[in-house]
Every structure is written in C-alpha cells, then in structure tokens.
Write a protein that holds these residues in place. Structure first.
Motif, PDB file in Angstrom:
ATOM      1  N   ARG A  63       1.049  -1.250   0.022  1.00 50.95           N
ATOM      2  CA  ARG A  63       0.120  -0.041  -0.052  1.00 50.95           C
ATOM      3  C   ARG A  63       0.864   1.421  -0.066  1.00 50.95           C
ATOM      4  O   ARG A  63       1.947   1.067   0.628  1.00 50.95           O
ATOM      5  N   LEU A  64       0.317   2.424  -0.389  1.00 52.17           N
ATOM      6  CA  LEU A  64       1.107   3.673  -0.441  1.00 52.17           C
ATOM      7  C   LEU A  64       0.372   4.299   0.657  1.00 52.17           C
ATOM      8  O   LEU A  64      -0.849   5.068   0.084  1.00 52.17           O
ATOM      9  N   GLY A  65       0.710   4.516   1.616  1.00 48.43           N
ATOM     10  CA  GLY A  65      -0.132   5.195   2.788  1.00 48.43           C
ATOM     11  C   GLY A  65      -1.397   4.510   3.019  1.00 48.43           C
ATOM     12  O   GLY A  65      -1.462   3.142   3.442  1.00 48.43           O
ATOM     13  N   GLU A  66      -2.208   5.111   2.727  1.00 45.99           N
ATOM     14  CA  GLU A  66      -3.660   4.369   3.077  1.00 45.99           C
ATOM     15  C   GLU A  66      -4.219   3.866   1.647  1.00 45.99           C
ATOM     16  O   GLU A  66      -5.506   3.576   1.513  1.00 45.99           O
ATOM     17  N   TRP A  67      -3.560   3.775   0.763  1.00 49.16           N
ATOM     18  CA  TRP A  67      -4.003   3.647  -0.817  1.00 49.16           C
ATOM     19  C   TRP A  67      -3.732   2.304  -1.427  1.00 49.16           C
ATOM     20  O   TRP A  67      -2.354   2.174  -1.345  1.00 49.16           O
ATOM     21  N   THR A  68      -4.604   1.568  -2.210  1.00 51.94           N
ATOM     22  CA  THR A  68      -4.074   0.405  -2.817  1.00 51.94           C
ATOM     23  C   THR A  68      -3.742   0.717  -4.219  1.00 51.94           C
ATOM     24  O   THR A  68      -4.058   1.975  -4.685  1.00 51.94           O
ATOM     25  N   VAL A  69      -3.067  -0.321  -4.835  1.00 53.75           N
ATOM     26  CA  VAL A  69      -2.690   0.239  -6.210  1.00 53.75           C
ATOM     27  C   VAL A  69      -4.103   0.661  -7.087  1.00 53.75           C
ATOM     28  O   VAL A  69      -4.091   1.434  -7.922  1.00 53.75           O
ATOM     29  N   GLU A  70      -5.189  -0.168  -7.066  1.00 52.50           N
ATOM     30  CA  GLU A  70      -6.466   0.429  -7.658  1.00 52.50           C
ATOM     31  C   GLU A  70      -6.832   1.592  -7.456  1.00 52.50           C
ATOM     32  O   GLU A  70      -7.199   2.312  -8.435  1.00 52.50           O
ATOM     33  N   GLU A  71      -6.637   1.848  -6.386  1.00 58.08           N
ATOM     34  CA  GLU A  71      -7.102   3.444  -5.736  1.00 58.08           C
ATOM     35  C   GLU A  71      -6.074   4.336  -6.508  1.00 58.08           C
ATOM     36  O   GLU A  71      -6.560   5.500  -6.915  1.00 58.08           O
ATOM     37  N   VAL A  72      -5.060   4.198  -6.459  1.00 55.50           N
ATOM     38  CA  VAL A  72      -3.872   4.908  -7.004  1.00 55.50           C
ATOM     39  C   VAL A  72      -3.912   5.110  -8.742  1.00 55.50           C
ATOM     40  O   VAL A  72      -3.910   6.078  -9.208  1.00 55.50           O
ATOM     41  N   ALA A  73      -4.419   3.935  -8.937  1.00 53.55           N
ATOM     42  CA  ALA A  73      -4.392   3.738 -10.382  1.00 53.55           C
ATOM     43  C   ALA A  73      -5.718   4.952 -11.035  1.00 53.55           C
ATOM     44  O   ALA A  73      -5.701   5.290 -12.219  1.00 53.55           O
ATOM     45  N   LEU A  74      -6.809   4.838 -10.098  1.00 52.27           N
ATOM     46  CA  LEU A  74      -7.808   5.744 -10.361  1.00 52.27           C
ATOM     47  C   LEU A  74      -7.424   7.100 -10.399  1.00 52.27           C
ATOM     48  O   LEU A  74      -7.759   7.841 -11.179  1.00 52.27           O
ATOM     49  N   VAL A 220      -1.500  26.309  -5.339  1.00 50.81           N
ATOM     50  CA  VAL A 220      -1.811  25.697  -6.837  1.00 50.81           C
ATOM     51  C   VAL A 220      -2.658  24.538  -6.663  1.00 50.81           C
ATOM     52  O   VAL A 220      -2.276  23.386  -6.235  1.00 50.81           O
ATOM     53  N   PRO A 221      -3.930  24.627  -6.837  1.00 54.68           N
ATOM     54  CA  PRO A 221      -5.027  23.850  -6.165  1.00 54.68           C
ATOM     55  C   PRO A 221      -5.206  22.241  -6.992  1.00 54.68           C
ATOM     56  O   PRO A 221      -6.303  22.088  -7.411  1.00 54.68           O
ATOM     57  N   LEU A 222      -4.053  21.859  -7.332  1.00 51.75           N
ATOM     58  CA  LEU A 222      -3.907  20.540  -7.953  1.00 51.75           C
ATOM     59  C   LEU A 222      -4.487  19.239  -7.231  1.00 51.75           C
ATOM     60  O   LEU A 222      -4.976  18.367  -7.643  1.00 51.75           O
ATOM     61  N   GLY A 223      -4.647  19.492  -5.811  1.00 49.79           N
ATOM     62  CA  GLY A 223      -5.469  18.419  -5.238  1.00 49.79           C
ATOM     63  C   GLY A 223      -6.853  18.069  -5.741  1.00 49.79           C
ATOM     64  O   GLY A 223      -7.570  17.234  -5.213  1.00 49.79           O
ATOM     65  N   PHE A 224      -7.518  19.221  -6.160  1.00 49.48           N
ATOM     66  CA  PHE A 224      -8.739  19.365  -6.505  1.00 49.48           C
ATOM     67  C   PHE A 224      -8.998  18.702  -7.866  1.00 49.48           C
ATOM     68  O   PHE A 224     -10.236  18.476  -8.305  1.00 49.48           O
ATOM     69  N   VAL A 225      -8.202  18.415  -8.513  1.00 46.80           N
ATOM     70  CA  VAL A 225      -8.302  17.408  -9.814  1.00 46.80           C
ATOM     71  C   VAL A 225      -8.878  16.288  -9.683  1.00 46.80           C
ATOM     72  O   VAL A 225      -9.806  15.914 -10.446  1.00 46.80           O
ATOM     73  N   CYS A 226      -8.320  15.674  -8.688  1.00 39.37           N
ATOM     74  CA  CYS A 226      -8.779  14.002  -8.570  1.00 39.37           C
ATOM     75  C   CYS A 226      -8.695  13.604  -6.938  1.00 39.37           C
ATOM     76  O   CYS A 226      -9.528  12.747  -6.471  1.00 39.37           O
ATOM     77  N   TYR A 227      -7.729  14.241  -6.223  1.00 36.14           N
ATOM     78  CA  TYR A 227      -7.777  13.583  -4.807  1.00 36.14           C
ATOM     79  C   TYR A 227      -8.962  13.721  -4.239  1.00 36.14           C
ATOM     80  O   TYR A 227      -9.625  12.496  -3.721  1.00 36.14           O
ATOM     81  N   PHE A 228      -9.357  14.913  -3.872  1.00 35.15           N
ATOM     82  CA  PHE A 228     -10.702  15.130  -3.341  1.00 35.15           C
ATOM     83  C   PHE A 228     -11.884  14.596  -3.669  1.00 35.15           C
ATOM     84  O   PHE A 228     -12.757  13.859  -2.955  1.00 35.15           O
ATOM     85  N   PRO A 229     -12.221  14.797  -5.049  1.00 34.93           N
ATOM     86  CA  PRO A 229     -13.225  13.936  -5.597  1.00 34.93           C
ATOM     87  C   PRO A 229     -13.099  12.395  -5.418  1.00 34.93           C
ATOM     88  O   PRO A 229     -14.309  11.782  -5.280  1.00 34.93           O
ATOM     89  N   ALA A 230     -11.982  12.098  -5.777  1.00 37.49           N
ATOM     90  CA  ALA A 230     -11.861  10.507  -5.562  1.00 37.49           C
ATOM     91  C   ALA A 230     -12.202   9.841  -4.188  1.00 37.49           C
ATOM     92  O   ALA A 230     -12.648   8.710  -3.887  1.00 37.49           O
ATOM     93  N   LEU A 231     -11.866  10.651  -3.112  1.00 40.23           N
ATOM     94  CA  LEU A 231     -12.191  10.503  -1.664  1.00 40.23           C
ATOM     95  C   LEU A 231     -13.671  10.098  -1.746  1.00 40.23           C
ATOM     96  O   LEU A 231     -14.394   9.193  -1.182  1.00 40.23           O
TER      97      LEU A 231
END
Length: 277
Positions: A63-74, A220-231
């Motif tokens: 795991r990468l932190g709390e994330w699996t490979v499939e979640e990071v792939a998303l 630079v709000p790149l966290g809003f590109v996919c991180y927060f919506p993916a949660l």
C-alpha cells in the motif's frame, strides 16, 4: 438586456470559429497518416511508462499510505486524462515565450479577437490524444478492479472531474505563461507546475510533506483535480482529516481558478509594452 445577436457574437460565434480553425489543423495533420499514427503511438507508449512506475512502486510495497494500487490507478488515470486533454487544447502555450521574444504576439493585439483566444486557437496537435487513450485504459482497469457503490452522486462526480481538471490545469498553464511578459523565458518554471503538477496529482497528496500538501490544496489547487473527488467516489476517509466539503469543491475551485487566470492574463496584456518597448 443583451439581444440575441449580442449573445451569439459573444458565445456561439467564437466557438464556431475555433471549431473551423481546429478542423483545418486536424485535416492538415491527417494528410500524413503514417506520421500521425507514429506520433500518437509514441505519445501513448511514453505516457504508459509513467504508469509502469506506479506498478513498480506497488511491486515493492502493498500500500502507498492508505491507498491500494487500484485506488492510485484511479487517481493516475483521471489526472492523466485531464492533463492530456489540457495539453491537446493549450499545450502549445509552451511556445508562447517565443511569441513574446520575436514580436509575433504584437500581431495578435491588433486583431478583433481576444489575445488569449487567438493564442489558444493557434495550434491543435491531435497526436496528443495518445496520452488520453492511455489514461482511459488505466481508468477502465481501475474501475473494473475497484468495488465502488455507484449511485447518481458518484456518477455525476466522475463525469465532472475531468472537465474540472482540465479547467484547473489550463488555469495553471495560462498563469504560468504570463510570466513570459516579465521574464526572458519562464518555461522551465512553468513546467514545474504543469507537467510536474500532473505528476504530483497522480498520487494521493497525503503521502507528501505538510508544506507540499498545503501548497497543492491552497496555492496551486491540483489536489482538487482528482484527490478530493476520488475520496467521495471511493467512500474513503481523508487520511489528513480535512473537511468533507472539499470533496465537492472541485467545480467551484475550477471556476475560481479560471477567473484568476483570466484576470492575470488581462493584467499582463494591459501592461505589455511590446518586444521592443
């Protein structure tokens, strides 16, 4: 109150003109079919190497932190698609400093269209679609491997994520291009936030240091590109413990980023004194 003709001239007519310009460029590029296929294929393969790096990481850690490979792939797929389409539309802003240096930007200022509109419509490299295709394949893998409890809200979030990501990436690119009005060539500095920003957005921001997380959320709000919506899509608790409202804020952030980018561009053009000024 604006009449119908005013609405047409301000909204629809510029889009139709852009479509005609882009259509002419696409027809020109497709005249050399073999070259186009090789370029698109090369873009696909080069982009796929980035995802191989993700697989190498998870070959060594479960795991990468709390994330699996499939979640990071998303995350990877959604960021890659958004950035690839942004690159397709405005990636030629990388050459904008040359327009400033050789005086060609001055020509745009005497034409009856907005300068940013003309710069954006000046080029369209269809071969960059290869990057987007690679991202779509990774997205298909991620969605097939993840067990998402789909409902109307999550489907809607997935649909708006890519347009929102395009607007955010485009805004960062435009603001970076504005540095050329005051510097000889700020291309490398801008690339750190465009291409480098795409790389950082492909991974969960909670794995980064505190200062970098804050930078990607609030500067630079790149966290809003996919991180927060993916949660929200994954029904996943934020390891950072940030407010859940951020998971639904990407459209608002995209609009704010676009307004800021437009304001910065207009201010830069207003103070522009020509290449020989």
């Amino acid at each position: 109150m604006p009449v119908r003709g005013d609405w047409w001239c301000k909204v629809v007519e510029p889009f139709l003109l852009w479509r005609r310009l882009v259509g002419a460029q696409i027809r020109s590029q497709l005249q050399y079919r073999v070259s186009f296929v090789l370029d698109a294929g090369g873009a696909f393969l080069i982009s796929f190497i980035d995802f191989l790096a993700v697989l190498v990481i998870f070959h060594n850690v479960p795991r990468l932190g709390e994330w699996t490979v499939e979640e990071v792939a998303l995350l990877y797929a959604l960021s890659s698609i958004s950035f690839a389409l942004t690159d397709l539309l405005i990636g030629h802003l990388d050459q904008f400093p040359q327009k400033i240096r050789d005086g060609n930007f001055d020509i745009l200022l005497v034409r009856p269209r907005g300068s940013l509109y003309q710069v954006v419509a000046s080029d369209f490299q269809l071969r960059r679609l290869g990057k987007a295709v690679q991202g779509l394949l990774v997205l298909a893998y991620a969605l097939g491997a993840l067990h998402v409890d789909w409902d109307a809200g999550r489907v809607a979030m997935l649909v708006v994520m890519i347009p929102g990501g395009i607007v955010i990436f485009s805004s960062v690119w435009v603001i970076g291009a504005c540095l050329s009005f005051w510097t000889t060539d700020g291309g490398e500095f801008t690339n750190a936030f465009t291409y480098g920003g795409n790389f950082m957005a492909q991974y969960p921001i909670d794995i980064y240091g505190t200062w970098l997380r804050r930078f990607l959320c609030y500067i630079v709000p790149l966290g809003f590109v996919c991180y927060f919506p993916a949660l929200y899509i994954l029904d996943k608790d934020d390891p950072l413990g940030l407010p859940r409202v951020l998971e639904f804020s990407s459209p608002v952030v995209a609009v704010v980023a676009a307004v800021v980018a437009g304001t910065v561009w207009r201010g830069a053009v207003r103070h522009y004194r020509s290449a020989g000024g």
